[in-house]
Scaffold this active site. Sequence first.
Site, short mmCIF file in Angstrom:
data_model
loop_
_atom_site.label_atom_id
_atom_site.label_comp_id
_atom_site.label_asym_id
_atom_site.label_seq_id
_atom_site.Cartn_x
_atom_site.Cartn_y
_atom_site.Cartn_z
N LYS A 17 0.86 -1.19 0.00
CA LYS A 17 0.00 0.00 0.00
C LYS A 17 0.89 1.23 0.00
O LYS A 17 2.03 1.18 0.46
CB LYS A 17 -0.89 0.02 1.25
N ASP A 74 -6.68 4.34 -4.84
CA ASP A 74 -7.38 4.19 -3.56
C ASP A 74 -8.07 5.53 -3.29
O ASP A 74 -8.39 6.24 -4.25
CB ASP A 74 -6.39 3.79 -2.46
P1 NAD Z 1 -13.38 7.74 -2.76
O1 NAD Z 1 -12.38 8.79 -2.49
O2 NAD Z 1 -13.86 7.54 -4.16
O3 NAD Z 1 -14.69 7.98 -1.85
C1 NAD Z 1 -14.68 8.18 -0.47
C2 NAD Z 1 -16.05 8.73 -0.08
O4 NAD Z 1 -16.15 8.81 1.35
C3 NAD Z 1 -16.33 10.14 -0.59
O5 NAD Z 1 -17.69 10.19 -1.02
C4 NAD Z 1 -16.15 11.01 0.65
O6 NAD Z 1 -16.92 12.22 0.58
C5 NAD Z 1 -16.67 10.07 1.70
N1 NAD Z 1 -16.29 10.39 3.07
C6 NAD Z 1 -15.08 10.76 3.58
N2 NAD Z 1 -15.17 10.92 4.90
C7 NAD Z 1 -16.45 10.65 5.24
C8 NAD Z 1 -17.17 10.64 6.46
N3 NAD Z 1 -16.57 10.96 7.61
N4 NAD Z 1 -18.48 10.30 6.43
C9 NAD Z 1 -19.10 9.98 5.28
N5 NAD Z 1 -18.47 9.96 4.11
C10 NAD Z 1 -17.17 10.30 4.08
O7 NAD Z 1 -12.76 6.39 -2.18
P2 NAD Z 1 -13.15 4.89 -2.53
O8 NAD Z 1 -12.22 4.38 -3.58
O9 NAD Z 1 -14.62 4.78 -2.74
O10 NAD Z 1 -12.73 4.15 -1.18
C11 NAD Z 1 -13.59 4.10 -0.03
C12 NAD Z 1 -13.08 3.02 0.90
O11 NAD Z 1 -13.08 1.77 0.22
C13 NAD Z 1 -11.66 3.21 1.43
O12 NAD Z 1 -11.58 2.66 2.74
C14 NAD Z 1 -10.83 2.36 0.48
O13 NAD Z 1 -9.60 1.97 1.06
C15 NAD Z 1 -11.77 1.20 0.29
N6 NAD Z 1 -11.51 0.40 -0.91
C16 NAD Z 1 -11.53 0.97 -2.16
C17 NAD Z 1 -11.32 0.15 -3.25
C18 NAD Z 1 -11.42 0.70 -4.65
O14 NAD Z 1 -11.36 -0.12 -5.60
N7 NAD Z 1 -11.61 1.99 -4.86
C19 NAD Z 1 -11.04 -1.21 -3.09
C20 NAD Z 1 -11.03 -1.74 -1.82
C21 NAD Z 1 -11.28 -0.91 -0.73
#
Ligand code: NAD
Length: 423
Positions: free
Chosen positions: A108, A148
């Site tokens: 990561k 991410d």
């Molecule tokens: P992203 O940046 O696209 O979206 C994150 C979202 O969370 C945004 O809408 C943001 O406004 C919101 N947010 C932030 N703080 C918040 C809070 N306190 N309350 C409510 N909403 C809040 O990121 P993503 O890629 O969707 O990733 C989200 C999670 O999923 C992370 O933990 C990431 O590690 C995990 N993840 C992502 C992937 C991927 O393929 N993108 C894969 C596995 C895990």
Amino acid sequence: MENMSQVNPFQTALTQLKAAASYVELDEWVVDFLSAPERTVQLRFPVKMDSGEIKIFNGFRVQYNSWRGPYKGGIRFHPQVVMDEVKALAFWMMIKNAVVDVPFGGGKGGVEVDPKQLSQTELERLTKGFTRLIAPVIGPEMDVPAPDVNTNGQIMVWLVEEYENQLKVQSAKFKVEYTKNEIKAVTTGKPVDFGGSLGREEATGMGGFFVLEELVKKLNLQKPLKVAVQGFGNVGSHIARLVSDAGYTVVALSDSKGSLYNPNGLDVKEVKRRKDDGKTVGESSPGERITNEELLELPVDILIPAALENVLTLGNADKIRAKIILEMANGPTTAEADEIFHKNEIMVIPDVLANAGGVTVSYFEWYQNMNNEKWTLEEVNAKLKEKMVGAFENTWTIHEEKHVSPRVASYILALRRIAEKAP
Ligand code: NAD
């Protein structure tokens, strides 16, 4: 006493490792070895802002374990990125890749930055500055990043471009020879017209959806089931749309600015359209504005945290009324909250299973680049479903046989597979 901002996610990860290791016959040195990363890289680099001013940024790459294959895991741009967070996320990638049985280890990365404060040209220089420094330790067969939080396909394009530049410098010394397609396998989550895989963008949400559908069948639950989703980014918006299309009632959605609640159900597609037009989730549809804390405590069947880690803690675990928590974010539940959920008979489907769809299709993307193939969307989704259902079934069998939570069960599955490859 834990407090949301004080919980160290790496300590949570180590607690989870210990809990599961006691069920697997592992040599003592293996548990010891898996309690820390193989390699951590800490970087500092200057970036020229549009104003001409130079700013210095901190970056990290953690290469946790490589026994099952190249290190693999995303890069996060966030103002609160610290080494222990990146270590925890890299550890979870190691477990996750073993749960879905893709031939990758865990890694990561992150940069301590608020990308919303940067212009596109500044973001490009930041990404390339970071890539220049990690280039010697990444590569299609060494360490394969991906997007991410706050990173995306465009950032992966810049990463490939800079990696290719650096490779020219390196190959003069080391004779590294890759085809154009293979060079692109240095990262995944690329745009489809730049070597990305069809289906990658929605893969994490889709993988979680497949797991949820299997669980609903196992538990014999009847739809419509009420769902609250925290976070409306890549992961949250896709899973919200998929569950809504499949007959679940999405009653609450949120982003970092606030939450929206309507007990009769929200129109997820409308919220997405408004969000794409620059509105916040709270402004986008009829419903009651509630806080992000209130969303977590709503009377729903399924709670889907899809934002950041440490949102379910000792402070709110006893107030959670959902019957199922589907962890789409990484590390949303602290170890203490997890114990309370176990006691309160709340079923937690762990992140290392629920959100493994993203890295699964990342593996498909990497495979297509390395083998000069292009799969159709139908092929990708069928293979994704097979992987996710298989991982769910394997986890569920251990959960039932050993009377452990699905989290401990998935760790048992992963640790067996990782230990098999110990040198
Ligand atoms: P992203 O940046 O696209 O979206 C994150 C979202 O969370 C945004 O809408 C943001 O406004 C919101 N947010 C932030 N703080 C918040 C809070 N306190 N309350 C409510 N909403 C809040 O990121 P993503 O890629 O969707 O990733 C989200 C999670 O999923 C992370 O933990 C990431 O590690 C995990 N993840 C992502 C992937 C991927 O393929 N993108 C894969 C596995 C895990």
